[in-house]
Write a protein that holds these residues in place. Sequence first.
Motif, PDB file in Angstrom:
ATOM      1  N   GLN A   8     -10.955  -6.027   3.082  1.00  0.00           N
ATOM      2  CA  GLN A   8     -10.253  -5.787   1.821  1.00  0.00           C
ATOM      3  C   GLN A   8      -8.851  -6.379   1.841  1.00  0.00           C
ATOM      4  OE1 GLN A   8     -11.191  -1.509   1.960  1.00  0.00           O
ATOM      5  NE2 GLN A   8     -12.099  -1.702  -0.053  1.00  0.00           N
ATOM      6  N   ALA A  68     -10.639  -3.142  -4.391  1.00  0.00           N
ATOM      7  CA  ALA A  68      -9.318  -3.332  -3.777  1.00  0.00           C
ATOM      8  C   ALA A  68      -8.491  -4.350  -4.563  1.00  0.00           C
ATOM      9  CB  ALA A  68      -9.468  -3.780  -2.318  1.00  0.00           C
ATOM     10  N   VAL A 113      -7.440  -9.129  -0.838  1.00  0.00           N
ATOM     11  CA  VAL A 113      -6.248  -8.909  -1.658  1.00  0.00           C
ATOM     12  C   VAL A 113      -5.220 -10.027  -1.438  1.00  0.00           C
ATOM     13  CG1 VAL A 113      -4.232  -7.398  -1.933  1.00  0.00           C
ATOM     14  CG2 VAL A 113      -6.534  -6.410  -1.910  1.00  0.00           C
ATOM     15  N   ALA A 142     -14.505   1.712  -1.407  1.00  0.00           N
ATOM     16  CA  ALA A 142     -13.857   1.882  -2.718  1.00  0.00           C
ATOM     17  C   ALA A 142     -12.875   3.043  -2.674  1.00  0.00           C
ATOM     18  CB  ALA A 142     -14.915   2.114  -3.796  1.00  0.00           C
ATOM     19  N   ARG A 158     -11.385   4.195  -0.033  1.00  0.00           N
ATOM     20  CA  ARG A 158     -10.245   3.835   0.811  1.00  0.00           C
ATOM     21  C   ARG A 158      -9.255   2.958   0.047  1.00  0.00           C
ATOM     22  NH1 ARG A 158     -10.400   1.483   6.970  1.00  0.00           N
ATOM     23  NH2 ARG A 158      -8.160   1.115   7.183  1.00  0.00           N
ATOM     24  N   ALA A 159      -9.783   1.990  -0.729  1.00  0.00           N
ATOM     25  CA  ALA A 159      -8.900   1.129  -1.523  1.00  0.00           C
ATOM     26  C   ALA A 159      -8.106   1.970  -2.517  1.00  0.00           C
ATOM     27  CB  ALA A 159      -9.720   0.068  -2.257  1.00  0.00           C
ATOM     28  N   THR A 198      -1.301   6.215   2.958  1.00  0.00           N
ATOM     29  CA  THR A 198      -2.476   5.539   3.507  1.00  0.00           C
ATOM     30  C   THR A 198      -2.194   4.047   3.538  1.00  0.00           C
ATOM     31  OG1 THR A 198      -3.744   7.164   2.230  1.00  0.00           O
ATOM     32  CG2 THR A 198      -5.003   5.499   3.416  1.00  0.00           C
ATOM     33  N   SER A 249      -7.164   5.082  -2.142  1.00  0.00           N
ATOM     34  CA  SER A 249      -6.098   5.728  -1.367  1.00  0.00           C
ATOM     35  C   SER A 249      -4.984   4.740  -1.038  1.00  0.00           C
ATOM     36  CB  SER A 249      -6.652   6.282  -0.049  1.00  0.00           C
ATOM     37  OG  SER A 249      -7.557   7.316  -0.293  1.00  0.00           O
ATOM     38  N   ASN A 250      -5.375   3.543  -0.609  1.00  0.00           N
ATOM     39  CA  ASN A 250      -4.377   2.545  -0.235  1.00  0.00           C
ATOM     40  C   ASN A 250      -3.392   2.261  -1.367  1.00  0.00           C
ATOM     41  OD1 ASN A 250      -6.723   0.645   1.751  1.00  0.00           O
ATOM     42  ND2 ASN A 250      -5.083   1.937   2.480  1.00  0.00           N
ATOM     43  N   THR A 283       0.844  -1.194   0.000  1.00  0.00           N
ATOM     44  CA  THR A 283       0.000   0.000   0.000  1.00  0.00           C
ATOM     45  C   THR A 283       0.883   1.250   0.000  1.00  0.00           C
ATOM     46  OG1 THR A 283      -0.095  -0.279   2.400  1.00  0.00           O
ATOM     47  CG2 THR A 283      -1.997  -1.008   1.141  1.00  0.00           C
ATOM     48  N   SER A 284       0.250   2.379  -0.291  1.00  0.00           N
ATOM     49  CA  SER A 284       0.998   3.631  -0.370  1.00  0.00           C
ATOM     50  C   SER A 284       1.433   4.068   1.021  1.00  0.00           C
ATOM     51  CB  SER A 284       0.139   4.718  -1.005  1.00  0.00           C
ATOM     52  OG  SER A 284      -0.778   5.227  -0.061  1.00  0.00           O
TER      53      SER A 284
END
Lengths: 249, 249
Positions: free
Chosen positions: A149, B152, A153, B23, B25-26, A142, B28-29, A138-139
Amino acid sequence: VILSSSLRIVLVSPRNPLNIGAAARAASNFGFHHLRVVNPYDVAFREAVSAAGGAPVLQSAAIFSSVAEATADCELVVGTTAVGNRELRHPLHRLEAGGRMLRAHAGAGLTALLFGSEKFGLSNDDVSHCHWLMRIPTSERTPSMNLGQAVAVCLYELIRDPAAETPRPDTIKPVTGRDAEQLTQMLMDVLQQSGYTNRIIATSTERKVRRFIRRLRMRATDAPLLLGILRQVLWKFQAAQEKPHSLNR
Amino acid sequence: VILSSSLRIVLVSPRNPLNIGAAARAASNFGFHHLRVVNPYDVAFREAVSAAGGAPVLQSAAIFSSVAEATADCELVVGTTAVGNRELRHPLHRLEAGGRMLRAHAGAGLTALLFGSEKFGLSNDDVSHCHWLMRIPTSERTPSMNLGQAVAVCLYELIRDPAAETPRPDTIKPVTGRDAEQLTQMLMDVLQQSGYTNRIIATSTERKVRRFIRRLRMRATDAPLLLGILRQVLWKFQAAQEKPHSLNR
């Protein structure tokens, strides 16, 4: 996928029933069957069980009171983490690499994949039960994912088929040369009768139209559609010519 | 990842505010910033915006009243689907292959990735705006994914780094031969003084112990820990020998 029978998805101290349900649904989506829950809020867990979606996985979920008990029969214990929130004393692998290591271990014994609580992730104590850790890339801004989720993944990575990366050869049947040429001729007729082109430059226009039709890479099944449209236009020209003064002027 | 600036994530008629938030949030992640929402329930969307998590992406989300408008500036439009629920007239690619195609298109113009509503997915009308379709390889028994989880998984595939599949060489510094040998000798002392071994079979035992210590693949930083433990045990033996009858018998 042999991992689907040897993997134990372990949710440690989950708090939100929606997330427990979402984790179970992700397990179902990707063909995993074994969910273990350590120390859930009793109410949260009961709510999740009664909710729809992923129900069979959830109803057969096993409850434990500690990570030690939940992983007692597992030969390999892997924790998931959003890096940066603690000093890691464990080997850490990105999901792409960790997934490959998990697949390589499939069949050698039970494997536990641990997910921490929504708010705090895995504690240092939980992590000390792990052989190594895995992180979803993840970034940095965030890093922390929603629990459901994150499970989705990770499980996707485990069932991912690298061979499927090569797109299958297109099964669409392209238009034949005969159809393409018929389209070219009919479009030429339309252009001529509409006054778009004239006899002097007709030859160079025909080459342009021919190349244009081929560039479209039309499907065989689409040729009749366009032929029908052009035929109709030609019919309309014909009809208008027979009653030349009915509508014009 | 250049796709992060050219990809438009398009939620078509989402109904559940939690899913819209998930969605976002994913997005951003995984470092994506552009969310578009077609025809959401007004209430649902406002609830999602006011909820925490993925807030910046959500607050800059653009609202459209049709798929045509939401994709008007996009050169490539790709739909996601759980296969089997309709006769597909579009090329369909598994996520692994579709993700590669999307990455290959990055930089050539804006790309729209469409997700349908929770209940019905994309309609035939929505799909007719797409150049091709992509499916997450879910199990045939439970093909339909939760919206937030589907987003995600798709975005993870897009930022996935195949090069990260090769585990980085272990950065753990292994114990040196000198330390391993010191451990071996000290453990031999413990075994001898504890009466585990005797002088007659000492040589073969030493070889066993030496191999055992090497098999552990201990880290350099762990050697002092074990040396300290062994030293303490030897000290205890020594202390006990000095007052041999204080506790025994």
